[in-house]
Design a protein around this motif. Structure first.
Motif, PDB file in Angstrom:
ATOM      1  N   LYS A  29       0.881  -1.184   0.000  1.00  0.00           N
ATOM      2  CA  LYS A  29       0.000   0.000   0.000  1.00  0.00           C
ATOM      3  C   LYS A  29       0.910   1.222   0.000  1.00  0.00           C
ATOM      4  CE  LYS A  29      -3.468  -2.474   2.580  1.00  0.00           C
ATOM      5  NZ  LYS A  29      -3.996  -2.810   3.901  1.00  0.00           N
ATOM      6  N   GLN A  33      -5.275   3.331   0.572  1.00  0.00           N
ATOM      7  CA  GLN A  33      -5.651   2.211   1.449  1.00  0.00           C
ATOM      8  C   GLN A  33      -5.484   0.843   0.805  1.00  0.00           C
ATOM      9  OE1 GLN A  33      -6.351   2.923   4.634  1.00  0.00           O
ATOM     10  NE2 GLN A  33      -5.851   4.993   3.917  1.00  0.00           N
ATOM     11  N   LYS A  34      -5.267   0.831  -0.513  1.00  0.00           N
ATOM     12  CA  LYS A  34      -5.175  -0.455  -1.195  1.00  0.00           C
ATOM     13  C   LYS A  34      -3.786  -0.647  -1.796  1.00  0.00           C
ATOM     14  CE  LYS A  34      -9.965  -1.197  -2.499  1.00  0.00           C
ATOM     15  NZ  LYS A  34     -10.866  -1.535  -3.617  1.00  0.00           N
ATOM     16  N   THR A  35      -3.459  -1.899  -2.098  1.00  0.00           N
ATOM     17  CA  THR A  35      -2.163  -2.150  -2.742  1.00  0.00           C
ATOM     18  C   THR A  35      -2.221  -1.632  -4.181  1.00  0.00           C
ATOM     19  OG1 THR A  35      -2.897  -4.312  -3.523  1.00  0.00           O
ATOM     20  CG2 THR A  35      -1.794  -4.262  -1.377  1.00  0.00           C
TER      21      THR A  35
END
Ligand SMILES: Nc1nc2c(ncn2[C@@H]2O[C@H](COP(=O)(O)OP(=O)(O)OP(=O)(O)O)[C@@H](O)[C@H]2O)c(=O)[nH]1
Ligand SMILES: O=P(O)(O)O[C@H]1O[C@H](CO)[C@@H](O)[C@H](O)[C@@H]1O
Length: 354
Positions: A29, A33-35
């Motif tokens: 990340k 909030q996300k990869t």
């Protein structure tokens, strides 16, 4: 049919020591909030249904991909070795062609930052339109803002359709003087590293410019869907001399066209590109994920882990602290992190830190 092919087998070594062989950059990340790979899939899944999104990756990352994306084996093309992007894209092309003779591929890196979903979608749709009749290799060009030596440059040629131009020249990673002259000339775009083409057209270009790779791919094609597929892929990959699609095909082909983009784009290739998207304090310092005690420190990026980072009297530096490695590097040497990683990869002493 249209398919997305997400390249996700790289090591992200310019992001070392945050990015490691066991968990490279695309699975981190980095922003938000996300990869990065989840963001890539989200971005394209508004245009291409998830069942037609494929990831090409090293066999070591299959487990991570399944966990992060909920993909099953069908949507993962496994590579036994990393042989750079020409073979990664070539493998995807033969796999898709085997099931669909009219496959058009939207090739995407797994680690880009894009702001402007609507503009992104419009550009990709336009690129698909242009690529589908099979004549062109479609690139998407970004207006350059600095003489960046980590990118490919596209000299924009004649207009062939609305917002579509011939690529007069494609120059992969020029030196600083050449990159500066391109910026001054004004008719150059950065290659975004995203491509759209029909799988059969790409393979014809590979046949012309990378004939050895073509032979490897044709042998793989023959065995796709048989019980020997994995064994043959391994045998052929062992013979392949790795080369990027940019040096191998894009610099040589006469069939490239470019669509200028109007979304915010960055390849987040290194710590210095990341800093364009993070907020700075009054001294131009970025302090992320840690406490930092600094005195007379300017324009420095400190990324931490658990420890307090203390620094005095430095400027234009990167300090990257992780559990087991601390990297200290002047910002203008950020691209050399890749060379350091390469150098220490072969050392028994340091291998465990890669
Ligand atoms: N499947 C596959 N993907 C690759 C390979 N090499 C690079 N990629 C992916 O292609 C995209 C562009 O890669 P690069 O930026 O050139 O390489 P990287 O490994 O991510 O980063 P650096 O090591 O810092 O250059 C990324 O999404 C990588 O994960 C490969 O050999 N196989
Ligand atoms: O593999 P690299 O080092 O990330 O370079 C590739 O991506 C660049 C954009 O990220 C492009 O600008 C390059 O032309 C190339 O496609």
């Amino acid at each position: 049919m249209i398919y997305a092919v997400i390249m996700s087998g790289g090591l992200g070594s310019r992001f070392w020591p945050k990015s490691r062989k066991g968990l490279p950059k695309q699975f981190l990340k980095i922003i938000g909030q996300k990869t990065m790979i989840e963001n890539t899939v989200d971005r394209i899944s508004t245009i291409i249904p998830r069942e037609n999104i494929y990831v090409v990756t090293n066999q070591n990352y299959v487990g991570i991909i399944k966990k992060l994306l909920g993909f099953d084996n069908k949507n993962i093309f496994k590579e036994p070795l990393n042989k750079e992007t020409a073979s990664c894209i070539g493998l995807a092309a033969v796999k898709l062609l085997k099931k669909d003779f009219e496959a058009t591929m939207v090739v995407l890196p797994s680690d880009h930052l894009i702001i402007g979903q609507e503009e992104f979608e419009q550009t990709i749709k336009r690129a698909i339109d242009v690529a589908q009749d099979g004549d062109y290799l479609v690139t998407m060009g970004v207006a350059p803002t600095r003489p960046e030596i980590g990118y490919g440059y596209i000299e924009v040629g004649d207009k062939i359709q609305d917002n579509v131009f011939r690529v007069k020249r494609f120059i992969e990673k020029p030196n600083l003087d050449v990159a500066t002259s391109f910026i001054e000339k004004g008719n150059f775009l950065w290659n975004s590293g995203m491509f759209v083409w029909r799988a059969d057209r790409l393979l014809r270009e590979i046949k012309k410019y990378l004939p050895d790779l073509y032979k490897n791919l044709m042998r793989i094609y023959e065995y796709i869907g048989t019980e020997d597929e994995e064994k043959v892929i391994k045998e052929e990959y062992e013979k392949i001399d790795g080369i990027s699609i940019d040096f191998g095909v894009m610099q040589r082909t006469h069939r490239a066209v470019v669509i200028p983009t109007n979304f915010v784009w960055d390849d987040i290739g290194s710590f210095t590109s990341l800093e364009r998207f993070l907020s700075k304090d009054e001294n131009g310092n970025i302090i992320q994920n840690c406490e930092a005690a600094v005195m007379d420190v300017k324009n420095t990026t400190i990324m931490g882990d658990k420890r307090l980072v203390a620094a005095i009297g430095i400027k234009d530096m990167l300090i990257i602290d992780t559990d087991d490695v601390i990297l200290v590097c002047p910002k203008d040497r950020a691209q050399s992190i890749k060379d350091l990683v390469k150098k220490i990869s072969s050392s028994e002493e340091f291998e465990k830190f890669i």
